[in-house]
Design a protein around this motif. Structure first.
Motif, PDB file in Angstrom:
ATOM      1  N   LEU A  23      27.133 -28.316  31.083  1.00  0.00           N
ATOM      2  CA  LEU A  23      26.899 -28.603  29.671  1.00  0.00           C
ATOM      3  C   LEU A  23      26.915 -30.110  29.402  1.00  0.00           C
ATOM      4  O   LEU A  23      26.136 -30.612  28.591  1.00  0.00           O
ATOM      5  CB  LEU A  23      27.949 -27.908  28.811  1.00  0.00           C
ATOM      6  N   ARG A  24      27.798 -30.810  30.096  1.00  0.00           N
ATOM      7  CA  ARG A  24      27.877 -32.268  29.895  1.00  0.00           C
ATOM      8  C   ARG A  24      26.614 -32.962  30.379  1.00  0.00           C
ATOM      9  O   ARG A  24      26.264 -34.052  29.876  1.00  0.00           O
ATOM     10  CB  ARG A  24      29.101 -32.819  30.641  1.00  0.00           C
ATOM     11  N   LEU A  25      25.894 -32.393  31.324  1.00  0.00           N
ATOM     12  CA  LEU A  25      24.644 -32.984  31.793  1.00  0.00           C
ATOM     13  C   LEU A  25      23.553 -32.933  30.728  1.00  0.00           C
ATOM     14  O   LEU A  25      22.587 -33.694  30.777  1.00  0.00           O
ATOM     15  CB  LEU A  25      24.161 -32.259  33.060  1.00  0.00           C
ATOM     16  N   VAL A  26      23.722 -32.033  29.765  1.00  0.00           N
ATOM     17  CA  VAL A  26      22.706 -31.839  28.725  1.00  0.00           C
ATOM     18  C   VAL A  26      23.173 -32.360  27.371  1.00  0.00           C
ATOM     19  O   VAL A  26      22.412 -33.013  26.651  1.00  0.00           O
ATOM     20  CB  VAL A  26      22.331 -30.346  28.614  1.00  0.00           C
ATOM     21  N   PHE A  27      24.431 -32.083  27.023  1.00  0.00           N
ATOM     22  CA  PHE A  27      24.947 -32.449  25.701  1.00  0.00           C
ATOM     23  C   PHE A  27      25.870 -33.667  25.804  1.00  0.00           C
ATOM     24  O   PHE A  27      26.519 -33.880  26.832  1.00  0.00           O
ATOM     25  CB  PHE A  27      25.708 -31.270  25.093  1.00  0.00           C
ATOM     26  N   SER A  35      15.817 -29.563  29.430  1.00  0.00           N
ATOM     27  CA  SER A  35      16.318 -30.723  30.153  1.00  0.00           C
ATOM     28  C   SER A  35      15.615 -30.878  31.499  1.00  0.00           C
ATOM     29  O   SER A  35      15.246 -31.991  31.898  1.00  0.00           O
ATOM     30  CB  SER A  35      17.832 -30.598  30.365  1.00  0.00           C
ATOM     31  N   ILE A  36      15.409 -29.761  32.193  1.00  0.00           N
ATOM     32  CA  ILE A  36      14.710 -29.804  33.480  1.00  0.00           C
ATOM     33  C   ILE A  36      13.265 -30.252  33.286  1.00  0.00           C
ATOM     34  O   ILE A  36      12.696 -30.987  34.118  1.00  0.00           O
ATOM     35  CB  ILE A  36      14.772 -28.420  34.160  1.00  0.00           C
ATOM     36  N   ALA A  37      12.659 -29.835  32.175  1.00  0.00           N
ATOM     37  CA  ALA A  37      11.271 -30.200  31.886  1.00  0.00           C
ATOM     38  C   ALA A  37      11.135 -31.631  31.373  1.00  0.00           C
ATOM     39  O   ALA A  37      10.023 -32.099  31.129  1.00  0.00           O
ATOM     40  CB  ALA A  37      10.679 -29.224  30.880  1.00  0.00           C
ATOM     41  N   GLY A  38      12.269 -32.305  31.178  1.00  0.00           N
ATOM     42  CA  GLY A  38      12.227 -33.685  30.720  1.00  0.00           C
ATOM     43  C   GLY A  38      12.270 -33.852  29.227  1.00  0.00           C
ATOM     44  O   GLY A  38      12.151 -34.968  28.710  1.00  0.00           O
ATOM     45  N   LYS A  39      12.439 -32.766  28.487  1.00  0.00           N
ATOM     46  CA  LYS A  39      12.511 -32.846  27.028  1.00  0.00           C
ATOM     47  C   LYS A  39      13.933 -33.207  26.604  1.00  0.00           C
ATOM     48  O   LYS A  39      14.899 -32.733  27.206  1.00  0.00           O
ATOM     49  CB  LYS A  39      12.107 -31.514  26.399  1.00  0.00           C
ATOM     50  N   GLY A  53      29.871 -15.195  36.311  1.00  0.00           N
ATOM     51  CA  GLY A  53      30.588 -15.679  35.138  1.00  0.00           C
ATOM     52  C   GLY A  53      29.895 -16.854  34.483  1.00  0.00           C
ATOM     53  O   GLY A  53      29.763 -16.909  33.247  1.00  0.00           O
ATOM     54  N   MET A  54      29.423 -17.810  35.272  1.00  0.00           N
ATOM     55  CA  MET A  54      28.729 -18.975  34.720  1.00  0.00           C
ATOM     56  C   MET A  54      27.415 -18.568  34.050  1.00  0.00           C
ATOM     57  O   MET A  54      27.074 -19.076  32.980  1.00  0.00           O
ATOM     58  CB  MET A  54      28.467 -19.995  35.825  1.00  0.00           C
ATOM     59  N   CYS A  55      26.681 -17.665  34.678  1.00  0.00           N
ATOM     60  CA  CYS A  55      25.401 -17.219  34.105  1.00  0.00           C
ATOM     61  C   CYS A  55      25.604 -16.540  32.756  1.00  0.00           C
ATOM     62  O   CYS A  55      24.832 -16.765  31.808  1.00  0.00           O
ATOM     63  CB  CYS A  55      24.686 -16.284  35.074  1.00  0.00           C
ATOM     64  N   ILE A  56      26.645 -15.705  32.646  1.00  0.00           N
ATOM     65  CA  ILE A  56      26.907 -15.015  31.382  1.00  0.00           C
ATOM     66  C   ILE A  56      27.408 -16.002  30.331  1.00  0.00           C
ATOM     67  O   ILE A  56      26.981 -15.973  29.171  1.00  0.00           O
ATOM     68  CB  ILE A  56      27.919 -13.881  31.601  1.00  0.00           C
ATOM     69  N   LEU A  57      28.324 -16.894  30.726  1.00  0.00           N
ATOM     70  CA  LEU A  57      28.889 -17.848  29.780  1.00  0.00           C
ATOM     71  C   LEU A  57      27.820 -18.786  29.215  1.00  0.00           C
ATOM     72  O   LEU A  57      27.840 -19.133  28.027  1.00  0.00           O
ATOM     73  CB  LEU A  57      29.997 -18.656  30.457  1.00  0.00           C
ATOM     74  N   LEU A  58      26.885 -19.193  30.062  1.00  0.00           N
ATOM     75  CA  LEU A  58      25.858 -20.152  29.653  1.00  0.00           C
ATOM     76  C   LEU A  58      24.539 -19.477  29.282  1.00  0.00           C
ATOM     77  O   LEU A  58      23.513 -20.154  29.155  1.00  0.00           O
ATOM     78  CB  LEU A  58      25.615 -21.161  30.777  1.00  0.00           C
ATOM     79  N   SER A  59      24.552 -18.168  29.098  1.00  0.00           N
ATOM     80  CA  SER A  59      23.306 -17.433  28.870  1.00  0.00           C
ATOM     81  C   SER A  59      22.557 -17.911  27.626  1.00  0.00           C
ATOM     82  O   SER A  59      21.329 -17.946  27.612  1.00  0.00           O
ATOM     83  CB  SER A  59      23.599 -15.928  28.772  1.00  0.00           C
ATOM     84  N   GLU A  60      23.290 -18.303  26.577  1.00  0.00           N
ATOM     85  CA  GLU A  60      22.640 -18.745  25.349  1.00  0.00           C
ATOM     86  C   GLU A  60      22.220 -20.209  25.397  1.00  0.00           C
ATOM     87  O   GLU A  60      21.611 -20.711  24.449  1.00  0.00           O
ATOM     88  CB  GLU A  60      23.553 -18.494  24.156  1.00  0.00           C
ATOM     89  N   ARG A  61      22.543 -20.884  26.464  1.00  0.00           N
ATOM     90  CA  ARG A  61      22.169 -22.297  26.597  1.00  0.00           C
ATOM     91  C   ARG A  61      21.007 -22.485  27.564  1.00  0.00           C
ATOM     92  O   ARG A  61      20.646 -23.611  27.887  1.00  0.00           O
ATOM     93  CB  ARG A  61      23.366 -23.121  27.117  1.00  0.00           C
ATOM     94  N   MET A  62      20.406 -21.399  28.028  1.00  0.00           N
ATOM     95  CA  MET A  62      19.343 -21.498  29.026  1.00  0.00           C
ATOM     96  C   MET A  62      18.127 -22.261  28.486  1.00  0.00           C
ATOM     97  O   MET A  62      17.447 -22.963  29.231  1.00  0.00           O
ATOM     98  CB  MET A  62      18.931 -20.100  29.494  1.00  0.00           C
ATOM     99  N   GLY A  63      17.858 -22.132  27.183  1.00  0.00           N
ATOM    100  CA  GLY A  63      16.735 -22.856  26.598  1.00  0.00           C
ATOM    101  C   GLY A  63      16.928 -24.360  26.696  1.00  0.00           C
ATOM    102  O   GLY A  63      15.995 -25.095  27.056  1.00  0.00           O
TER     103      GLY A  63
END
Length: 260
Positions: free
Chosen positions: A131-135, A42-46, A27-37
């Motif tokens: 999402l809060r970790l990124v936005f 964020s993981i890459a430090g950008k 469920g989480m993977c599908i819900l957040l599928s469009e936010r993977m970029g």
């Protein structure tokens, strides 16, 4: 007292099952599928885009992914297969030697629907945390986002009021969908039928009510972007559906266990 103990044991069995964790992960993977970029950046430090809040992105993800449609098999996978397994392997026989059929059926149904509800709420809450970790919690354009998301809960607790509201809707929605899976499993004790038949039912009801131009379509009840249904109405409708499905499950299961 034995019935309550059986409920706790059944609920723990559902929550400890790998199927429960698998359903939440899917469920989480599908819900957040469009936010993977954004997550990859964020993981890459950008730096991630700061134009929209995490609440807004959650609302967008709920509305513009297939998640609401696959929510049905996710909930049935988490909470509806216990009765199928009991029927297939006759696990209920030693239980019925110590407890009444009425208590067993009630404990099995309640534990199943609660597990389905917990799965639904967990997907929303864990996705919101990611999402809060990124936005950000707030942005300069928050007033514009609020106007496009007509929900005062967006402004409560830094946006978490809306998250908790959506989680509550998905908790009760998950209960109703898991209840549908249990009622179907009492007719056809097959795990594949129990998981996917509620999806067919969910989709059919949605398109029928959309054709009739009803506000109470399953997607509106699951708090999508342009939601027009209050949380009170959502809880009432899903609660009534769960009660009706519980009655159906009790009647069908009692007939199935009559010869045991």
């Amino acid at each position: 007292m034995r019935a309550f103990k059986l409920f706790l044991i059944s609920l723990a069995r559902n929550l400890k099952s790998p199927k429960f964790y698998l359903s939440v992960l899917i469920g989480m993977c599908i819900l957040l599928s469009e936010r993977m970029g954004e997550f990859a950046d964020s993981i890459a430090g950008k730096p991630a885009p700061q134009d929209y809040s995490f609440v807004f992105m959650l609302g967008i993800s709920l509305s513009f992914t297939v998640f609401p449609f696959v929510f049905a098999p996710i909930c049935t996978l988490a909470g509806s297969l216990g009765f199928c397994e009991d029927s297939a392997h006759h696990f209920f026989r030693p239980i019925l030697s110590r407890i009444s059929k009425k208590a067993y059926i009630g404990a099995r149904f309640i534990s199943g629907v609660v597990a389905g509800g917990i799965a639904g709420a967990a997907i929303i809450l864990l996705s919101a945390i990611l999402l809060r970790l990124v936005f950000p919690a707030h942005t300069l354009s928050l007033h514009m986002q609020t106007s496009s998301m007509p929900d005062d809960a967006v402004l409560i607790l830094g946006g978490w009021g809306y998250v908790f509201k959506v989680a509550a809707a998905y908790f009760f929605g998950g209960m109703a969908l898991a209840g549908a899976g249990l009622a179907i499993s009492a007719i056809v004790p097959n795990r594949y039928v129990a998981v996917f038949a509620p999806l067919l039912l969910f989709t059919s009801i949605h398109f029928l009510m959309s054709y009739l131009r009803s506000f109470y379509t399953p997607l509106n009840l699951l708090m999508t972007y342009e939601n027009k249904v209050s949380l009170y109405q959502i809880i009432s409708i899903f609660g009534l559906a769960c009660a009706a499905l519980g009655g159906i499950f009790f009647w069908l299961s009692k007939k199935r266990l009559a010869g045991e």
